[in-house]
Design a protein around this motif. Structure first.
Motif, PDB file in Angstrom:
ATOM      1  N   ASN A 173       0.830  -1.206   0.000  1.00  0.00           N
ATOM      2  CA  ASN A 173       0.000   0.000   0.000  1.00  0.00           C
ATOM      3  C   ASN A 173       0.863   1.253   0.000  1.00  0.00           C
ATOM      4  O   ASN A 173       0.532   2.250  -0.627  1.00  0.00           O
ATOM      5  CB  ASN A 173      -0.926   0.017   1.214  1.00  0.00           C
ATOM      6  CG  ASN A 173      -1.948  -1.093   1.130  1.00  0.00           C
ATOM      7  OD1 ASN A 173      -2.124  -1.702   0.075  1.00  0.00           O
ATOM      8  ND2 ASN A 173      -2.617  -1.358   2.227  1.00  0.00           N
ATOM      9  N   GLY A 174       1.957   1.172   0.720  1.00  0.00           N
ATOM     10  CA  GLY A 174       2.878   2.298   0.765  1.00  0.00           C
ATOM     11  C   GLY A 174       3.412   2.619  -0.615  1.00  0.00           C
ATOM     12  O   GLY A 174       3.464   3.772  -1.028  1.00  0.00           O
ATOM     13  N   ARG A 175       3.761   1.587  -1.352  1.00  0.00           N
ATOM     14  CA  ARG A 175       4.303   1.802  -2.692  1.00  0.00           C
ATOM     15  C   ARG A 175       3.279   2.488  -3.597  1.00  0.00           C
ATOM     16  O   ARG A 175       3.639   3.327  -4.423  1.00  0.00           O
ATOM     17  CB  ARG A 175       4.732   0.463  -3.280  1.00  0.00           C
ATOM     18  CG  ARG A 175       5.247   0.582  -4.686  1.00  0.00           C
ATOM     19  CD  ARG A 175       5.982  -0.654  -5.098  1.00  0.00           C
ATOM     20  NE  ARG A 175       7.231  -0.812  -4.375  1.00  0.00           N
ATOM     21  CZ  ARG A 175       8.099  -1.792  -4.589  1.00  0.00           C
ATOM     22  NH1 ARG A 175       7.851  -2.701  -5.509  1.00  0.00           N
ATOM     23  NH2 ARG A 175       9.207  -1.877  -3.896  1.00  0.00           N
ATOM     24  N   MET A 176       2.002   2.142  -3.435  1.00  0.00           N
ATOM     25  CA  MET A 176       0.946   2.817  -4.223  1.00  0.00           C
ATOM     26  C   MET A 176       0.972   4.314  -3.910  1.00  0.00           C
ATOM     27  O   MET A 176       0.884   5.147  -4.801  1.00  0.00           O
ATOM     28  CB  MET A 176      -0.436   2.258  -3.857  1.00  0.00           C
ATOM     29  CG  MET A 176      -0.581   0.768  -4.014  1.00  0.00           C
ATOM     30  SD  MET A 176      -0.896   0.263  -5.702  1.00  0.00           S
ATOM     31  CE  MET A 176      -2.663   0.377  -5.772  1.00  0.00           C
ATOM     32  N   CYS A 177       1.074   4.648  -2.622  1.00  0.00           N
ATOM     33  CA  CYS A 177       1.079   6.052  -2.210  1.00  0.00           C
ATOM     34  C   CYS A 177       2.334   6.768  -2.715  1.00  0.00           C
ATOM     35  O   CYS A 177       2.307   7.957  -3.005  1.00  0.00           O
ATOM     36  CB  CYS A 177       1.045   6.178  -0.692  1.00  0.00           C
ATOM     37  SG  CYS A 177      -0.434   5.537   0.066  1.00  0.00           S
ATOM     38  N   LEU A 178       3.424   6.047  -2.781  1.00  0.00           N
ATOM     39  CA  LEU A 178       4.698   6.675  -3.139  1.00  0.00           C
ATOM     40  C   LEU A 178       4.825   6.912  -4.635  1.00  0.00           C
ATOM     41  O   LEU A 178       5.671   7.675  -5.074  1.00  0.00           O
ATOM     42  CB  LEU A 178       5.867   5.797  -2.673  1.00  0.00           C
ATOM     43  CG  LEU A 178       6.065   5.685  -1.167  1.00  0.00           C
ATOM     44  CD1 LEU A 178       7.051   4.580  -0.842  1.00  0.00           C
ATOM     45  CD2 LEU A 178       6.543   7.008  -0.584  1.00  0.00           C
ATOM     46  N   THR A 179       3.999   6.232  -5.422  1.00  0.00           N
ATOM     47  CA  THR A 179       4.177   6.328  -6.870  1.00  0.00           C
ATOM     48  C   THR A 179       3.017   7.021  -7.586  1.00  0.00           C
ATOM     49  O   THR A 179       3.239   7.701  -8.580  1.00  0.00           O
ATOM     50  CB  THR A 179       4.351   4.922  -7.477  1.00  0.00           C
ATOM     51  OG1 THR A 179       3.342   4.064  -6.945  1.00  0.00           O
ATOM     52  CG2 THR A 179       5.703   4.354  -7.131  1.00  0.00           C
ATOM     53  N   LEU A 180       1.780   6.862  -7.101  1.00  0.00           N
ATOM     54  CA  LEU A 180       0.630   7.372  -7.849  1.00  0.00           C
ATOM     55  C   LEU A 180       0.374   8.877  -7.723  1.00  0.00           C
ATOM     56  O   LEU A 180       0.100   9.532  -8.721  1.00  0.00           O
ATOM     57  CB  LEU A 180      -0.627   6.576  -7.479  1.00  0.00           C
ATOM     58  CG  LEU A 180      -0.633   5.124  -7.980  1.00  0.00           C
ATOM     59  CD1 LEU A 180      -1.825   4.366  -7.409  1.00  0.00           C
ATOM     60  CD2 LEU A 180      -0.645   5.079  -9.498  1.00  0.00           C
ATOM     61  N   PRO A 181       0.432   9.470  -6.539  1.00  0.00           N
ATOM     62  CA  PRO A 181       0.061  10.890  -6.413  1.00  0.00           C
ATOM     63  C   PRO A 181       1.045  11.846  -7.091  1.00  0.00           C
ATOM     64  O   PRO A 181       2.145  11.445  -7.477  1.00  0.00           O
ATOM     65  CB  PRO A 181       0.055  11.117  -4.894  1.00  0.00           C
ATOM     66  CG  PRO A 181      -0.052   9.770  -4.305  1.00  0.00           C
ATOM     67  CD  PRO A 181       0.682   8.875  -5.232  1.00  0.00           C
TER      68      PRO A 181
END
Ligand code: SF4
Lengths: 240, 496
Positions: free
Chosen positions: B256-264
């Motif tokens: 989940n962290g990786r999603m936050c780190l890459t998408l926004p």
């Protein structure tokens, strides 16, 4: 060989039988025991509660009391740990006492080189290693080896043996609920081992656990006994 | 720069600290009870104790196995201790190096002396984007400063995306463990929270949700996916910051962290100043010791590293907020400073017999357990009741020290902090000091001691089973029977 007995304040006032047993045991093994009467308390409870200045005079007294002895022997893991691990903070003279101080099982196994002390104790026993013996002194399997050599003794495993019993000196008073919960769990584990005797090498833990057993109503089906008393027990003079 | 100043460059620590306390952001909740009272309730909560016992014992056994696999564990532990100590000794230098590297890589560095300042910086940065929603990666630093609450007050909603944090957020609860914030909840409780509350925060839980782990995970996945795809701003912390390259590192299990780190589009990372390591090479040590100590894994499933910004790849704006909030003061204390070595693995919580019975909430801080008992009173000071009681929330059994992958001697720091609390006085401690002094007077006079013992032994028949004043002790335990004579007297009669 001549040694000084550091009986500790708790044993002196509340558990003299442990001191007597230590004397009998050491004498049986050919050791001459002295009891320097100037000794009182090593200062551990004061130190651990955060009263360093109040600890210093007791450290000085203890150091003076054992001056000149090559070996200081004590039947208390936590007091041995205080001398060995913390006295260094109180100056060079105090630092020098620690290495001369031996917890009883260390003295028997490392200095005298015995594991069979000729004891007889026909009971089912489980052993609580106590945090100071286990982690600060690193007693390892010395107590076990001594117990295993006792005639008639059946040593059984204590579940969760390495966990703290919850005494912790003033912790028992400052955090009574948590302390009592820990003690109760320890006694439950001892009961689960089906031993009749919970053996330890530190009467502070045993006082806490004995008090818990009494309150739980499991005495005397299970009772606390200090290791020194088991090792002192012989067929001629058995510990009842 | 003075000799003891080892913290954040450019700040005089004391004045800033007071500012933070006035803003009410770093200090303890004044209404929070001291540890013994807080623990009183949890100790008697059978369900809580069952949940905690099960979880901590499972993970501690797994950790022991994972650690035993490495023949050089002792060396790794020592290496970790040394790297951290060396970094802390020259912290100002490494932080400046880090700032330079982050800036060169296209990021912006902000310095926050306390919680209030950090919250203000983050709020302003989010405002600049025009957004009112952010996704969050589990982070202890943002919890420590109460970021979610501060954002809420400014009309910005922060969505936690870590599964356990989500459970805590939906349940209006507080985290009770560093790694497993919802450790105090079982599956049934989690299902109920999802069913009742997910709808209020976004996509509702599916009909007929069961308490099987797969079902619960799927419900969370659907709920969170919406948020990942919509969010323009993410807020994170970091496990490490590499000074030489300006790289930040997050390790996690869920992705989940990786999603936050890459998408926004915008990424804001709030990180405590002690998280810096000098070189990339130093990670070699911690990426082995951290996962084995925390989740008992050989390697954590996701390791994300980011360095400034890169065109067309990941967030186009990156802000790093470096947080002091008491760390510089902690650093100035030669004994207490070792608490800053902590890599938040939570191994000490999982072996702590006190944590296991009292639960994380009793510590009144986002840092519970043994590390909380030494870190919190240093970061916040010992003025409040709870903070003054934390150094005593331990039996000094030493299990925490034994497992700590960076060898923090927690018992040593506890005793050190007890000295600080005792020296400050306060009603309880004044009485205690008087008692200790009186006992010391007797203990320095063996003759008086022997007379006292003799009196006690002679009058033993008169002692009630429960001695008045022994209160807390005899509530749950019986005192031993007084023997007929002291050892001292036996010796005198039999051996002299
Ligand atoms: S103090 Fe040590 S064991 Fe505890 S969380 Fe920090 S690094 Fe882990």
């Amino acid at each position: 060989m001549r040694v000084a007995l550091f009986v500790t304040c708790v044993n002196d006032a509340l558990y003299p039988a442990t001191g007597v047993a230590t004397v009998r045991l050491l004498e049986r093994l050919g050791v001459t025991v002295d009891f320097p009467a100037a000794q009182t308390c090593c200062g551990q409870p004061q130190f651990n509660t955060g009263y360093r200045a109040e600890t210093a005079p007791l450290v000085r007294r203890t150091v003076r009391a054992f001056e000149g002895y090559e070996y200081v022997v004590t039947p208390s893991g936590s007091c041995a740990a205080m001398l060995r691990r913390h006295y260094g903070q109180f100056g060079p003279e105090a630092a020098e006492l620690g290495p001369r101080t031996y917890e009883l099982t260390e003295f028997l196994v490392d200095v005298l080189g015995v594991t069979d002390v000729g004891a007889y104790y026909p009971h089912r026993v489980t052993y609580h290693p106590s945090c100071h013996g286990l982690r600060l002194l690193g007693l390892g399997d010395r107590p076990r080896r001594l117990l295993e050599a006792v005639k008639g003794l059946e040593l059984v495993e204590l579940p969760g043996a390495e966990e703290c019993c919850g005494f912790g000196g003033t912790f028992a008073v400052k955090n009574p609920d948590v302390s009592a919960a820990m003690g109760t769990d320890k006694v439950r584990n001892a009961l689960a081992s089906w031993a009749g005797v919970l053996c330890g090498a530190d009467n502070s833990c045993l006082m806490h656990l004995g008090g818990t057993m009494s309150r739980m109503g499991v005495l005397p089906r299970l009772r606390p006994v200090h290791l020194a008393e088991i090792l002192a027990s012989t067929e001629e003079e058995p510990l009842t | 720069m003075s000799g003891t100043f080892l913290g954040m460059p450019g700040f005089a620590s004391g004045a800033r600290r007071r500012g933070a306390a006035e803003n009410g952001n770093t200090g303890a909740d004044p209404g929070f009870p001291a540890f013994p009272e807080a623990a009183h309730t949890s100790v008697h909560d059978e369900r809580l104790r069952g949940n905690l016992r099960h979880a901590t014992h499972t993970i501690r056994d797994k950790r022991a196995r994972a650690v035993a696999e490495l023949a050089d564990w002792a060396e790794l532990r020592e290496a970790g201790r040394r790297i951290k100590d060396r970094t802390l000794r020259h912290l100002d230098r490494y932080l400046l190096q880090l700032e330079e590297a982050v800036t060169a890589a296209g990021g912006t560095v902000h310095w926050a002396a306390d919680a209030a300042e950090a919250n203000r910086i983050v709020t302003d940065l989010i405002r600049e984007t025009g957004e009112t929603e952010v996704v969050k990666i589990k982070s202890m630093a943002t919890q420590e400063i109460g970021l979610n609450e501060a954002l809420e007050a400014e009309g910005i909603r922060a969505y936690e995306t870590d599964l356990a944090e989500l459970i805590v957020q939906l349940g209006d609860d507080r985290p009770s463990h560093i790694l497993v914030p919802a450790i105090h909840r079982n599956r049934g409780e989690i299902r109920d929270i999802f069913r009742d509350r997910m709808g209020d925060w976004g996509r509702a839980a599916p009909e007929g949700l069961t308490d099987t782990p797969a079902d619960l995970a799927e419900a969370a996945r659907l709920h969170l996916r919406e948020k990942f795809l919509r969010a323009k701003v993410a807020v994170s912390g970091a496990n490490f910051m590499v000074a030489e390259t300006g790289t930040l590192v997050v390790v996690e299990s869920e992705g989940n962290g990786r999603m936050c780190l890459t998408l926004p589009e915008t990424l804001i990372s709030v990180v405590g100043i002690e998280k810096v390591v000098p070189t990339w090479r130093d990670l070699e040590v911690f990426l082995q010791t951290l996962p084995r100590s925390s989740t008992a894994e050989r390697m954590n499933p996701y390791t994300s590293m980011w360095t400034g910004t890169t065109d067309g790849d990941g967030p186009s704006r990156f802000h790093l907020v470096l947080l002091d909030a008491g760390r510089t003061d902690t650093l100035a204390d030669a004994t207490g400073r070792q608490a800053l070595r902590c890599i938040r693995c939570s191994a000490c919580l999982n072996v702590c017999p006190v944590y296991e019975r009292a639960g994380g909430h009793a510590y009144g801080s986002v840092y519970p357990g043994p590390i909380g008992a030494i870190l919190t009173p240093q970061l916040r000071g010992t003025e409040s009741e709870i903070d003054a009681s934390l150094p005593y929330a331990s039996s000094l059994c030493g299990a925490c020290y034994e497992v700590c992958p960076v060898a923090i001697d927690i018992p040593e720091v506890l005793v050190h902090l007890r000295e600080r609390v005792a020296a400050r006085g306060g009603p309880g401690h004044r009485l205690e000091r008087a008692a200790i002094k009186a006992a010391g007077w007797v203990l320095d006079r063996p003759g008086v001691l022997a007379a006292g013992e003799r009196l006690a032994h002679r009058t033993r028949a008169l002692h009630p089973g429960n001695v008045p004043g022994a209160g807390a002790w005899t509530d749950s335990r019986d005192l031993p029977e007084m023997p007929a004579e002291s050892f001292r007297d036996w010796w005198r009669k039999n051996r002299t």
